[in-house]
Design a protein around this motif. Sequence first.
Motif, PDB file in Angstrom:
ATOM      1  N   VAL A 174      11.817  35.311  30.121  1.00 62.43           N
ATOM      2  CA  VAL A 174      12.917  34.350  30.008  1.00 62.43           C
ATOM      3  C   VAL A 174      14.294  34.999  29.969  1.00 62.43           C
ATOM      4  CG1 VAL A 174      11.528  32.538  28.968  1.00 62.43           C
ATOM      5  CG2 VAL A 174      12.649  34.216  27.503  1.00 62.43           C
ATOM      6  N   ALA A 175      14.335  36.317  29.879  1.00 60.11           N
ATOM      7  CA  ALA A 175      15.607  37.031  29.885  1.00 60.11           C
ATOM      8  C   ALA A 175      15.579  38.061  31.006  1.00 60.11           C
ATOM      9  CB  ALA A 175      15.833  37.710  28.544  1.00 60.11           C
ATOM     10  N   PHE A 176      16.741  38.326  31.584  1.00 63.17           N
ATOM     11  CA  PHE A 176      16.844  39.311  32.659  1.00 63.17           C
ATOM     12  C   PHE A 176      17.932  40.298  32.299  1.00 63.17           C
ATOM     13  CE2 PHE A 176      18.108  40.986  36.798  1.00 63.17           C
ATOM     14  CZ  PHE A 176      16.863  41.279  37.345  1.00 63.17           C
ATOM     15  N   LYS A 177      17.550  41.548  32.110  1.00 62.45           N
ATOM     16  CA  LYS A 177      18.500  42.592  31.718  1.00 62.45           C
ATOM     17  C   LYS A 177      18.014  43.928  32.262  1.00 62.45           C
ATOM     18  CE  LYS A 177      21.066  44.300  27.717  1.00 62.45           C
ATOM     19  NZ  LYS A 177      21.336  44.148  26.289  1.00 62.45           N
ATOM     20  N   PHE A 178      18.937  44.756  32.661  1.00 61.39           N
ATOM     21  CA  PHE A 178      18.633  46.077  33.211  1.00 61.39           C
ATOM     22  C   PHE A 178      17.683  45.987  34.405  1.00 61.39           C
ATOM     23  CE2 PHE A 178      19.284  47.415  28.571  1.00 61.39           C
ATOM     24  CZ  PHE A 178      20.627  47.683  28.761  1.00 61.39           C
ATOM     25  N   GLY A 179      17.850  44.946  35.215  1.00 59.59           N
ATOM     26  CA  GLY A 179      17.083  44.809  36.447  1.00 59.59           C
ATOM     27  C   GLY A 179      15.644  44.363  36.274  1.00 59.59           C
ATOM     28  N   ARG A 180      15.311  43.825  35.120  1.00 58.17           N
ATOM     29  CA  ARG A 180      13.925  43.377  34.907  1.00 58.17           C
ATOM     30  C   ARG A 180      13.876  42.177  33.968  1.00 58.17           C
ATOM     31  NH1 ARG A 180      11.956  46.125  30.026  1.00 58.17           N
ATOM     32  NH2 ARG A 180      13.645  47.457  29.316  1.00 58.17           N
ATOM     33  N   TYR A 181      12.810  41.431  34.077  1.00 58.29           N
ATOM     34  CA  TYR A 181      12.593  40.293  33.195  1.00 58.29           C
ATOM     35  C   TYR A 181      12.000  40.767  31.881  1.00 58.29           C
ATOM     36  CZ  TYR A 181      13.685  37.097  36.933  1.00 58.29           C
ATOM     37  OH  TYR A 181      14.339  36.412  37.907  1.00 58.29           O
ATOM     38  N   LEU A 182      12.430  40.109  30.815  1.00 59.99           N
ATOM     39  CA  LEU A 182      11.980  40.466  29.477  1.00 59.99           C
ATOM     40  C   LEU A 182      11.295  39.278  28.816  1.00 59.99           C
ATOM     41  CD1 LEU A 182      15.277  42.178  28.292  1.00 59.99           C
ATOM     42  CD2 LEU A 182      13.195  43.336  29.057  1.00 59.99           C
ATOM     43  N   ASP A 183      10.255  39.578  28.061  1.00 59.76           N
ATOM     44  CA  ASP A 183       9.608  38.571  27.227  1.00 59.76           C
ATOM     45  C   ASP A 183      10.327  38.518  25.885  1.00 59.76           C
ATOM     46  OD1 ASP A 183       7.791  38.529  29.305  1.00 59.76           O
ATOM     47  OD2 ASP A 183       6.157  39.443  28.162  1.00 59.76           O
TER      48      ASP A 183
END
Length: 163
Positions: free
Chosen positions: A146-155
């Motif tokens: 649900v989050a996108f940071k540093f070029g990747r999706y995060l849980d």
Amino acid sequence: MDKNIRKANVSDLARITDIYNWAVENTTASFDINSHTIEQRTEWFAEHDDRHPLIVYELEGKVVGYASLSEFRSKEAYDSTCEMSVYVDHEYHNRGIGKALIEEIIKLGKDNGFHVIISVISADNYISIEIHKKFGFVLCGDIKQVAFKFGRYLDCLFYQLFI
């Protein structure tokens, strides 16, 4: 209360902002992508009062970490729940500062009549997950990608503590 912990003052805002911005720029501890100015953090600072405290850990006159309890959601039915945030200057990690801040902020939450403390943690923030578990927080939700940071999706993981 630990002798190094005290209520935050507006004069601490620059150090608090520096600590937070380092985490924003270098970690997934925050889901912010861009650094904040002191002016932007002033509104956040003002949201903390006696019921939703903001505390700092000070060593030799320098703020090296902080913790806060914030409103979890704005609906009145959530008034007995708060959200905890803890940040420690990266140069002061592994010195027990985070542990001391968490102990104190949990105590303040209990004293202020909260029933539940929530922490939202990136699934790859293993250190934060482990310290929360040591304090009795349990996983109560796992929201995938649900989050996108540093070029990747995060849980996002939701941990809760009944106090």
